[in-house]
Design a protein around this motif. Sequence first.
Motif, PDB file in Angstrom:
ATOM      1  N   CYS A   1      -7.257   3.183  11.324  1.00  0.00           N
ATOM      2  CA  CYS A   1      -6.025   2.754  11.966  1.00  0.00           C
ATOM      3  C   CYS A   1      -4.976   2.485  10.891  1.00  0.00           C
ATOM      4  O   CYS A   1      -5.310   2.189   9.744  1.00  0.00           O
TER       5      CYS A   1
ATOM      6  N   ILE B   1      -1.908   0.571   8.910  1.00  0.00           N
ATOM      7  CA  ILE B   1      -1.619  -0.848   8.650  1.00  0.00           C
ATOM      8  C   ILE B   1      -0.276  -1.078   7.962  1.00  0.00           C
ATOM      9  O   ILE B   1      -0.033  -2.148   7.418  1.00  0.00           O
TER      10      ILE B   1
ATOM     11  N   GLU C   1      -2.741  -8.871   5.501  1.00  0.00           N
ATOM     12  CA  GLU C   1      -2.908  -9.475   6.822  1.00  0.00           C
ATOM     13  C   GLU C   1      -3.368  -8.443   7.843  1.00  0.00           C
ATOM     14  O   GLU C   1      -4.315  -8.679   8.605  1.00  0.00           O
ATOM     15  N   GLN C   2      -2.725  -7.283   7.848  1.00  0.00           N
ATOM     16  CA  GLN C   2      -3.086  -6.256   8.821  1.00  0.00           C
ATOM     17  C   GLN C   2      -4.457  -5.654   8.527  1.00  0.00           C
ATOM     18  O   GLN C   2      -5.217  -5.356   9.452  1.00  0.00           O
TER      19      GLN C   2
ATOM     20  N   ARG D   1      -7.009  -7.194   7.157  1.00  0.00           N
ATOM     21  CA  ARG D   1      -8.012  -8.164   7.605  1.00  0.00           C
ATOM     22  C   ARG D   1      -8.219  -8.080   9.111  1.00  0.00           C
ATOM     23  O   ARG D   1      -9.352  -8.145   9.605  1.00  0.00           O
ATOM     24  N   GLU D   2      -7.127  -7.925   9.848  1.00  0.00           N
ATOM     25  CA  GLU D   2      -7.220  -7.795  11.312  1.00  0.00           C
ATOM     26  C   GLU D   2      -8.049  -6.574  11.700  1.00  0.00           C
ATOM     27  O   GLU D   2      -8.909  -6.649  12.590  1.00  0.00           O
ATOM     28  N   LYS D   3      -7.798  -5.448  11.033  1.00  0.00           N
ATOM     29  CA  LYS D   3      -8.517  -4.220  11.380  1.00  0.00           C
ATOM     30  C   LYS D   3     -10.003  -4.321  11.026  1.00  0.00           C
ATOM     31  O   LYS D   3     -10.861  -3.847  11.781  1.00  0.00           O
TER      32      LYS D   3
ATOM     33  N   GLU E   1     -11.743  -7.036  10.980  1.00  0.00           N
ATOM     34  CA  GLU E   1     -12.316  -7.922  12.003  1.00  0.00           C
ATOM     35  C   GLU E   1     -12.533  -7.189  13.323  1.00  0.00           C
ATOM     36  O   GLU E   1     -13.449  -7.505  14.085  1.00  0.00           O
ATOM     37  N   GLN E   2     -11.681  -6.190  13.606  1.00  0.00           N
ATOM     38  CA  GLN E   2     -11.813  -5.404  14.837  1.00  0.00           C
ATOM     39  C   GLN E   2     -12.897  -4.343  14.742  1.00  0.00           C
ATOM     40  O   GLN E   2     -13.182  -3.666  15.726  1.00  0.00           O
TER      41      GLN E   2
ATOM     42  N   GLY F   1      -2.990  -0.828  18.438  1.00  0.00           N
ATOM     43  CA  GLY F   1      -2.413  -2.014  17.838  1.00  0.00           C
ATOM     44  C   GLY F   1      -1.342  -1.783  16.794  1.00  0.00           C
ATOM     45  O   GLY F   1      -0.885  -2.741  16.173  1.00  0.00           O
TER      46      GLY F   1
ATOM     47  N   HIS G   1       2.417  -1.045  15.141  1.00  0.00           N
ATOM     48  CA  HIS G   1       3.660  -1.740  15.476  1.00  0.00           C
ATOM     49  C   HIS G   1       4.507  -0.999  16.508  1.00  0.00           C
ATOM     50  O   HIS G   1       5.259  -1.622  17.244  1.00  0.00           O
TER      51      HIS G   1
ATOM     52  N   LYS H   1       4.111  -2.265  20.352  1.00  0.00           N
ATOM     53  CA  LYS H   1       4.305  -3.665  20.705  1.00  0.00           C
ATOM     54  C   LYS H   1       4.687  -3.805  22.179  1.00  0.00           C
ATOM     55  O   LYS H   1       5.682  -3.268  22.641  1.00  0.00           O
TER      56      LYS H   1
END
Length: 385
Positions: A121, A123, A133-134, A136-138, A140-141, A317, A319, A322
Amino acid sequence: MDDLRIEKIELFKVPPRWLFLKITTKSGIIGWGEPVVEGKAATVEACVNELSQYLIGRSANDIEDIWQTLYGGGFYRGGPILMSAISGIDQALWDIKGKHLGVPVYDLLGGAVRKKMKMYCWIGGDHPEVVLEQAREKVEQGYKAVKMNATGAFAWIDSLQKIKTVADNIRLLREEFGDTLDIGLDFHGRIHKGMVKRLIDELAPYNPMFIEEPVLSENKEAFDHIYPYTSIPIATGERMFSRWDFKELLHRGTVDIIQPDLSHAGGISEVRRIAAMAEAYDVALAPHCPLGPVALASCLHVDFNSINAVIQESSLGIHYNKGFDLLDYMDNPEVFDVKDGYIELLKKPGLGVEINEEKLREGQKIGHNWANPVWRNEDGSFAEW
């Protein structure tokens, strides 16, 4: 097969920047497609409406003959608008055929060669502050791979200071994740030939998974100079629209990964042919997909059937989406669950995605007029986005 005769074509222009196509047959079987060029949705919509004269009354079973008619029947052929219109129509016809026969599309193509597909994905990357930040989100997903832009706006020959900053993003990710995260770098065609080698010098120590669109795809001769300069795999193809566009690049032997877009490069029929061409040149496949659920499902069916498919892009997810992510238009979003970096085989007949038409009609009332930004260099001259 009179029950597969095409009776109705509907189009839905919906946020964030998508165009959905619904084809209905006499028997009531519905097929979904995504015929769109980002920033030119209304133009592609008009093209699909023009092509409808070749569809109404035809059997949806005649996928190949319809493809050949749409491609060659208007004398002028190729290019982003026509090929994107054909792409969405082709996706919908495969969806209908799979539903009619009760099997997933990849079974119609010859069956699956893998049980799951590795995913990545996007980022960001224009600005370093959001990258960690992005990422880390990915992670975690469930993702094990990400892609980001290598730079922002870049002049034909740019400053040493700017060159030195391009590695900051990937350096941050390597410091955070080590070698456990695969990182693709997208030059996005923003870089001109004179800067590519300097940028590769800065990026190479951080071992990117690939470099995408180091120059614009129309500058094919530049790949002759870039390719032998680095061991980093070179990827391109999101702005190439048919097997004829890919033919010269494959013959030159200056690409490692091709990235045709299932909503731009002639749909499932044509991208499967492009994948087979690439296999003959020992080149990998990683379809481009910053679009919605039908486009992603179409990519995955080709991936499941193509031995040289290595990784699949998803817009989940990002941008652009949104307020209207691709799962928001689905009744079965669970089919796109990423588990340990992969999406498992889609099992339902056709493309395997159930579109929520009520949500589409709500989105259609909002519509969109999305266009990419126009960038300028410091001196006011146009810069590639």
